[in-house]
Design an enzyme around this catalytic site. Structure first.
Site, mmCIF file in Angstrom:
data_model
loop_
_atom_site.group_PDB
_atom_site.id
_atom_site.type_symbol
_atom_site.label_atom_id
_atom_site.label_comp_id
_atom_site.label_asym_id
_atom_site.label_seq_id
_atom_site.Cartn_x
_atom_site.Cartn_y
_atom_site.Cartn_z
ATOM 1 N N LYS A 38 0.961 -4.153 -2.451
ATOM 2 C CA LYS A 38 1.800 -3.591 -1.392
ATOM 3 C C LYS A 38 3.238 -4.075 -1.609
ATOM 4 O O LYS A 38 3.499 -5.280 -1.651
ATOM 5 C CB LYS A 38 1.253 -4.104 -0.057
ATOM 6 C CG LYS A 38 1.497 -3.208 1.103
ATOM 7 C CD LYS A 38 0.696 -3.727 2.284
ATOM 8 C CE LYS A 38 0.991 -2.975 3.528
ATOM 9 N NZ LYS A 38 0.343 -3.577 4.689
HETATM 10 C C1 E4P Z 1 0.278 -1.461 7.379
HETATM 11 O O1 E4P Z 1 -0.186 -1.502 6.271
HETATM 12 C C2 E4P Z 1 0.825 -2.608 8.067
HETATM 13 O O2 E4P Z 1 0.126 -3.768 7.721
HETATM 14 C C3 E4P Z 1 0.800 -2.511 9.538
HETATM 15 O O3 E4P Z 1 0.308 -1.325 10.034
HETATM 16 C C4 E4P Z 1 2.054 -3.047 10.110
HETATM 17 O O4 E4P Z 1 2.182 -2.898 11.439
HETATM 18 P P1 E4P Z 1 1.686 -3.836 12.595
HETATM 19 O O5 E4P Z 1 1.236 -5.149 12.028
HETATM 20 O O6 E4P Z 1 2.880 -3.986 13.476
HETATM 21 O O7 E4P Z 1 0.578 -3.066 13.226
#
Ligand code: E4P
Length: 224
Positions: A88
């Site tokens: 990622k």
């Molecule tokens: C997506 O891959 C992210 O990890 C995630 O959805 C980030 O957002 P959040 O932690 O605020 O839900």
């Protein structure tokens, strides 16, 4: 639409695999921090949990890295921990260049922190396996997200990009349905949002109505 859990809590992950047969996992540095354990221990354990499955697990590179070659180096190191790991990488010029390099080396990638359709286009051009548009964060800052996933989906379809859309930062069941209808390939959300998506107040009412009827049937039988 595939169902990914967004978490780094190993107990939660095991339970979601067992109860919901989730299709994969996404993590981010905030989830890892919330899990309260050393990152390497968490990544090793998550790698073991998914080992032997085809389910992708997105793990994020150090967000401080600004040099694309350093991002690639970190991505290669993470990819060696588990065959399931998808690297990622945050959107941005260095990130896109790193994604291009990782893709050329056959390492799967997920471009994260995507807030616009052009960012999603760059991700596809660089050969990203996944792109993660953040619906909840955008909406929380007053942006209209009603056409966001649909635009990316149409763009990818028009030009035949194979990059898969992961609807991310999901805050409620409505967003899950909207993402699916707009063409997202996957959705990622936390346990609480998924729990909500299994339920509905009318279903609860129906359980009470049918439960009462059931009681009356069994009472009639016992009074015979
Ligand atoms: C997506 O891959 C992210 O990890 C995630 O959805 C980030 O957002 P959040 O932690 O605020 O839900």
């Amino acid at each position: 639409m595939r169902m990914f859990l967004d978490s780094a809590h190993v107990n939660e992950i095991r339970e979601a695999l067992d109860m919901w047969d989730i299709d994969g996992l996404t993590t981010n540095p905030r989830h890892v921090a919330a899990a309260g354990r050393p990152i390497n221990d968490i990544l090793d354990e998550i790698g073991e949990i998914f080992s032997g499955t085809e389910k992708p697990v997105s793990v994020e590179v150090d967000p401080h890295l600004t040099d694309w070659t350093a991002i690639v180096e970190e991505g290669v190191r993470l990819a060696e921990i588990s065959e399931n790991f998808v690297i990622k990488v945050g959107a941005g010029e260095a990130g896109y260049r790193a994604v291009q390099e990782l893709s050329e080396h056959g390492i799967r990638t997920n471009v994260t922190l995507v807030f616009s359709t052009p960012q999603a286009w760059h991700a596809a051009r660089c050969g990203a396996t996944y792109v993660s548009p953040f619906l909840g964060w955008k909406e929380a800052h007053g942006d209209d997200v009603s056409t966001f996933i649909g635009e990316i989906s149409l763009l990818y379809e028009n030009f035949g990009y194979p990059t898969q859309i992961i609807a991310a930062a999901i805050r409620n069941s409505r967003q899950i349905a909207d993402a699916a209808l707009a063409g997202a390939h996957c959705v990622t959300a936390g346990v609480a949002v998924y729990r909500e998506s299994f339920a509905n107040p009318y279903t609860d009412m129906g359980h009470r109505v049918f439960g009462d009827a059931w009681n009356s049937i069994t009472q009639d039988e016992s009074s015979d």
